[in-house]
Design an enzyme around this catalytic site. Structure first.
Site, mmCIF file in Angstrom:
data_model
loop_
_atom_site.group_PDB
_atom_site.id
_atom_site.type_symbol
_atom_site.label_atom_id
_atom_site.label_comp_id
_atom_site.label_asym_id
_atom_site.label_seq_id
_atom_site.Cartn_x
_atom_site.Cartn_y
_atom_site.Cartn_z
ATOM 1 N N THR A 1 2.455 2.447 9.919
ATOM 2 C CA THR A 1 1.157 2.513 10.583
ATOM 3 C C THR A 1 1.083 1.402 11.616
ATOM 4 O OG1 THR A 1 0.089 3.398 8.601
ATOM 5 C CG2 THR A 1 -1.346 2.421 10.241
ATOM 6 N N CYS B 1 2.897 7.476 10.107
ATOM 7 C CA CYS B 1 2.795 8.094 8.773
ATOM 8 C C CYS B 1 3.880 9.133 8.533
ATOM 9 C CB CYS B 1 1.407 8.709 8.580
ATOM 10 S SG CYS B 1 0.086 7.490 8.703
ATOM 11 N N HIS C 1 -1.479 -1.178 13.683
ATOM 12 C CA HIS C 1 -2.803 -1.802 13.748
ATOM 13 C C HIS C 1 -2.880 -2.631 15.020
ATOM 14 C CE1 HIS C 1 -3.808 -0.525 9.762
ATOM 15 N NE2 HIS C 1 -2.873 -1.260 9.183
ATOM 16 N N GLN D 1 3.416 5.323 4.814
ATOM 17 C CA GLN D 1 4.606 5.039 5.596
ATOM 18 C C GLN D 1 4.289 4.029 6.693
ATOM 19 O OE1 GLN D 1 7.169 8.532 6.057
ATOM 20 N NE2 GLN D 1 5.740 9.718 4.827
ATOM 21 N N ARG E 1 0.834 -1.203 0.000
ATOM 22 C CA ARG E 1 0.000 0.000 0.000
ATOM 23 C C ARG E 1 0.866 1.249 0.000
ATOM 24 N NH1 ARG E 1 1.050 2.433 4.507
ATOM 25 N NH2 ARG E 1 1.428 1.264 6.421
#
Length: 231
Positions: A98, A196, A100, A96, A93
């Site tokens: 991320t 990010c 989760h 930068q 994707r």
């Protein structure tokens, strides 16, 4: 594989806010258990291939991941501060680093952009608008920021924080990846990265803002807002 189907801020965009022309509604699927990142990627790849071949309808997949970090195609290794034992996955994707984890609603959007008459830039704008309108249902003002991907909320004292991340990939006009909205995640887990690539602003969540809503409430808001934006 994904489970079976279950029955703007003003002045921030050059696009119209009206919904797109009516399009077939995608399937919606919800995973109640945490989904391992590699398993999610494998399932998305398979579904995107099926959509492209005309063998499956579009899909919005709502899920949570166990704690982990992902690195987009623009990730700077210096922004991985301390993984703290969490796995780090490189992904195709955009964007930068991320985080989760539990308490964050991830919505993977596998959509046929050509059938919806969307170019990539309009699609990203529509994803932002989707989140903004979903947040508005909880009286939370989400905003875009020029040069900063994602959705931001103003805080006291002129500060602001990111409440949702957006990262997508499009292959032969079918999208995958999507959005990640912070409902009630462990915000300290974001300390392991520069989210990010933005050092000057923090992250927040609906819970941290004083909105004790559940994932089910967010899912209802996302479905309603999706229809408003995507038709």
């Amino acid at each position: 594989m994904p489970p079976r189907e279950q029955a703007e801020a003003p002045g921030t965009s050059a696009y119209e806010t009206s919904a797109q022309p009516a399009a077939p509604q995608p399937q919606w699927a919800v995973s109640d258990r945490l989904v391992a990142y590699p398993d999610a990627m494998q399932a998305m790849e398979a579904r995107v291939a099926d959509i492209r071949a005309g063998g499956a309808p579009e899909l919005i997949w709502l899920l949570q991941h166990p704690p982990l970090y992902t690195a987009g195609t623009s990730a700077n290794p210096a922004d991985l501060v301390d993984a703290g034992g969490f796995p780090v996955y490189e992904t195709g994707r955009g964007g930068q680093y991320t985080y989760h984890g539990p308490g964050q609603r991830v919505a993977y959007a596998m959509l046929d952009l050509k059938a919806r008459d969307l170019d990539v830039r309009r699609f990203v704008w529509s994803l932002e608008e989707w989140v903004i309108r979903a947040l508005a249902q909880f009286n939370v003002r989400g905003e875009r920021r020029e040069g900063r991907v994602g959705i931001w909320v103003p805080l006291d004292g002129g500060r602001e924080a990111k409440i949702a991340a957006i990262g997508v990939r499009v292959r032969r006009w079918v999208s995958f990846h999507g959005i990640a909205l912070n409902v009630d995640p462990e915000l300290s887990h974001f300390d392991g990265i520069v989210p990010c690539g933005i050092r000057d602003h923090g992250v927040t969540s609906l819970a941290a803002l004083g909105y004790p809503v559940g994932l089910e409430d967010v899912d209802v808001a996302l479905q309603s807002a999706f229809t408003e934006v995507f038709g």
